[in-house]
Design a protein around this motif. Structure first.
Motif, PDB file in Angstrom:
ATOM      1  N   LYS A 107      38.420  37.004  21.451  1.00 55.90           N
ATOM      2  CA  LYS A 107      39.142  36.025  22.271  1.00 55.90           C
ATOM      3  C   LYS A 107      40.055  36.729  23.272  1.00 55.90           C
ATOM      4  N   VAL A 108      40.763  37.737  22.813  1.00 55.24           N
ATOM      5  CA  VAL A 108      41.645  38.503  23.697  1.00 55.24           C
ATOM      6  C   VAL A 108      40.812  39.329  24.672  1.00 55.24           C
ATOM      7  N   ALA A 109      39.767  39.963  24.163  1.00 51.94           N
ATOM      8  CA  ALA A 109      38.907  40.794  25.008  1.00 51.94           C
ATOM      9  C   ALA A 109      38.248  39.980  26.119  1.00 51.94           C
ATOM     10  N   ARG A 110      37.903  38.740  25.820  1.00 52.08           N
ATOM     11  CA  ARG A 110      37.278  37.870  26.826  1.00 52.08           C
ATOM     12  C   ARG A 110      38.233  37.647  27.998  1.00 52.08           C
ATOM     13  N   VAL A 111      39.493  37.380  27.709  1.00 50.90           N
ATOM     14  CA  VAL A 111      40.494  37.163  28.765  1.00 50.90           C
ATOM     15  C   VAL A 111      40.659  38.435  29.600  1.00 50.90           C
ATOM     16  N   ILE A 112      40.767  39.559  28.917  1.00 48.05           N
ATOM     17  CA  ILE A 112      40.926  40.832  29.625  1.00 48.05           C
ATOM     18  C   ILE A 112      39.696  41.116  30.476  1.00 48.05           C
ATOM     19  N   SER A 113      38.529  40.934  29.907  1.00 44.82           N
ATOM     20  CA  SER A 113      37.288  41.191  30.626  1.00 44.82           C
ATOM     21  C   SER A 113      37.176  40.320  31.876  1.00 44.82           C
ATOM     22  N   HIS A 114      37.516  39.050  31.762  1.00 44.62           N
ATOM     23  CA  HIS A 114      37.421  38.144  32.915  1.00 44.62           C
ATOM     24  C   HIS A 114      38.390  38.528  34.033  1.00 44.62           C
ATOM     25  N   SER A 115      39.455  39.237  33.692  1.00 46.09           N
ATOM     26  CA  SER A 115      40.367  39.697  34.744  1.00 46.09           C
ATOM     27  C   SER A 115      39.696  40.743  35.629  1.00 46.09           C
ATOM     28  N   GLY A 116      38.573  41.286  35.180  1.00 48.68           N
ATOM     29  CA  GLY A 116      37.818  42.252  35.970  1.00 48.68           C
ATOM     30  C   GLY A 116      36.574  41.674  36.611  1.00 48.68           C
ATOM     31  N   ASP A 117      36.466  40.341  36.640  1.00 49.13           N
ATOM     32  CA  ASP A 117      35.289  39.697  37.229  1.00 49.13           C
ATOM     33  C   ASP A 117      35.265  39.756  38.753  1.00 49.13           C
ATOM     34  N   GLY A 118      36.363  40.115  39.368  1.00 47.51           N
ATOM     35  CA  GLY A 118      36.408  40.220  40.823  1.00 47.51           C
ATOM     36  C   GLY A 118      37.410  39.276  41.461  1.00 47.51           C
ATOM     37  N   TYR A 119      37.708  38.169  40.795  1.00 44.63           N
ATOM     38  CA  TYR A 119      38.643  37.206  41.365  1.00 44.63           C
ATOM     39  C   TYR A 119      40.037  37.811  41.523  1.00 44.63           C
ATOM     40  N   LEU A 120      40.438  38.574  40.541  1.00 47.45           N
ATOM     41  CA  LEU A 120      41.756  39.193  40.597  1.00 47.45           C
ATOM     42  C   LEU A 120      41.844  40.190  41.755  1.00 47.45           C
ATOM     43  N   TYR A 121      40.749  40.828  42.094  1.00 46.30           N
ATOM     44  CA  TYR A 121      40.748  41.764  43.218  1.00 46.30           C
ATOM     45  C   TYR A 121      41.102  41.048  44.519  1.00 46.30           C
ATOM     46  N   VAL A 122      40.581  39.854  44.692  1.00 46.33           N
ATOM     47  CA  VAL A 122      40.886  39.069  45.889  1.00 46.33           C
ATOM     48  C   VAL A 122      42.362  38.686  45.901  1.00 46.33           C
ATOM     49  N   VAL A 123      42.872  38.251  44.756  1.00 43.06           N
ATOM     50  CA  VAL A 123      44.291  37.894  44.654  1.00 43.06           C
ATOM     51  C   VAL A 123      45.155  39.116  44.962  1.00 43.06           C
ATOM     52  N   LEU A 124      44.798  40.270  44.396  1.00 43.37           N
ATOM     53  CA  LEU A 124      45.554  41.499  44.678  1.00 43.37           C
ATOM     54  C   LEU A 124      45.526  41.840  46.157  1.00 43.37           C
ATOM     55  N   ALA A 125      44.366  41.739  46.782  1.00 43.69           N
ATOM     56  CA  ALA A 125      44.252  42.050  48.210  1.00 43.69           C
ATOM     57  C   ALA A 125      45.125  41.131  49.051  1.00 43.69           C
ATOM     58  N   VAL A 126      45.159  39.857  48.697  1.00 41.46           N
ATOM     59  CA  VAL A 126      46.002  38.898  49.426  1.00 41.46           C
ATOM     60  C   VAL A 126      47.475  39.253  49.238  1.00 41.46           C
ATOM     61  N   LEU A 127      47.868  39.526  47.995  1.00 39.83           N
ATOM     62  CA  LEU A 127      49.267  39.884  47.731  1.00 39.83           C
ATOM     63  C   LEU A 127      49.651  41.180  48.434  1.00 39.83           C
ATOM     64  N   ILE A 128      48.773  42.152  48.379  1.00 42.41           N
ATOM     65  CA  ILE A 128      49.051  43.435  49.022  1.00 42.41           C
ATOM     66  C   ILE A 128      49.076  43.277  50.543  1.00 42.41           C
ATOM     67  N   GLY A 129      48.356  42.276  51.042  1.00 36.91           N
ATOM     68  CA  GLY A 129      48.353  42.003  52.479  1.00 36.91           C
ATOM     69  C   GLY A 129      49.728  41.695  53.043  1.00 36.91           C
ATOM     70  N   PHE A 130      50.667  41.338  52.182  1.00 35.51           N
ATOM     71  CA  PHE A 130      52.029  41.045  52.615  1.00 35.51           C
ATOM     72  C   PHE A 130      52.945  42.264  52.532  1.00 35.51           C
ATOM     73  N   THR A 131      52.404  43.415  52.217  1.00 36.75           N
ATOM     74  CA  THR A 131      53.218  44.629  52.116  1.00 36.75           C
ATOM     75  C   THR A 131      52.990  45.524  53.320  1.00 36.75           C
ATOM     76  N   GLU A 132      53.862  46.512  53.475  1.00 37.28           N
ATOM     77  CA  GLU A 132      53.725  47.482  54.572  1.00 37.28           C
ATOM     78  C   GLU A 132      52.510  48.382  54.379  1.00 37.28           C
ATOM     79  N   GLN A 133      52.047  48.528  53.126  1.00 36.32           N
ATOM     80  CA  GLN A 133      50.929  49.411  52.817  1.00 36.32           C
ATOM     81  C   GLN A 133      49.584  48.700  52.858  1.00 36.32           C
ATOM     82  N   ALA A 134      49.544  47.481  53.370  1.00 41.88           N
ATOM     83  CA  ALA A 134      48.308  46.685  53.365  1.00 41.88           C
ATOM     84  C   ALA A 134      47.162  47.418  54.043  1.00 41.88           C
TER      85      ALA A 134
END
Length: 162
Positions: free
Chosen positions: A27-54
């Protein structure tokens, strides 16, 4: 040599998946694994887009992820290694073959990019990537050598682009 690796992989997978807590761990592994499905990468890119290092992050992460994705798809077709058989499986894998682990490769690409551009976040990024790799074994869809190969692929792609 390949037979020895396969025996070793099955021994580790059997150990990881044959205990009385494997459903709770899954159950825990499933949640962790789904964080690597790619959706989080898009969220990270959007968040990082607001930084000076974007610009620095995106100019490294986008080609790295594209190269990693193409490489892991090609390698899966070259090796055509079947996923673990006769062991508990807790999720439906997205494809038939296991070597290398795409989730591990992608997670290590992102962790490496984050570590390069945001060094203060290195420990957290690599801990997250390691947890994703481990989750794939604990879910019964990859062998340990699959996730080690995937992690190595992700690290190598980013290293080559630096």
């Amino acid at each position: 040599m390949l037979q020895l690796l396969t025996r070793w992989d099955y021994a580790i997978s059997t150990h990881c998946l044959s205990h009385r807590f494997n459903h709770q761990v899954a159950k825990v592994a499933r949640v962790i694994s789904h964080s690597g499905d790619g959706y989080l990468y898009v969220v990270l890119a959007v968040l990082i887009g607001f930084t000076e290092q974007a610009q620095a992050f995106l100019s490294l992460a986008l080609p790295a992820y594209a190269i990693e994705l193409a490489s892991y798809v090609l390698l899966k077709q070259v090796f055509r290694r079947n996923r673990p058989q006769s062991l508990p499986v807790f999720i439906r894998p997205s494809d038939k073959f296991s070597f290398p682990s795409g989730h591990s490769a992608g997670a290590f690409v992102m962790a490496s990019c984050i570590a390069h551009v945001f060094p203060a976040w290195s420990a957290l990024a690599f801990t997250w990537a390691i947890l994703i790799a481990c989750s794939r074994v604990l879910l019964g869809v990859h062998f340990i050598s699959d996730v080690v190969a995937g992690a190595s692929l992700g690290l190598m792609v980013v290293y080559c682009l630096l």
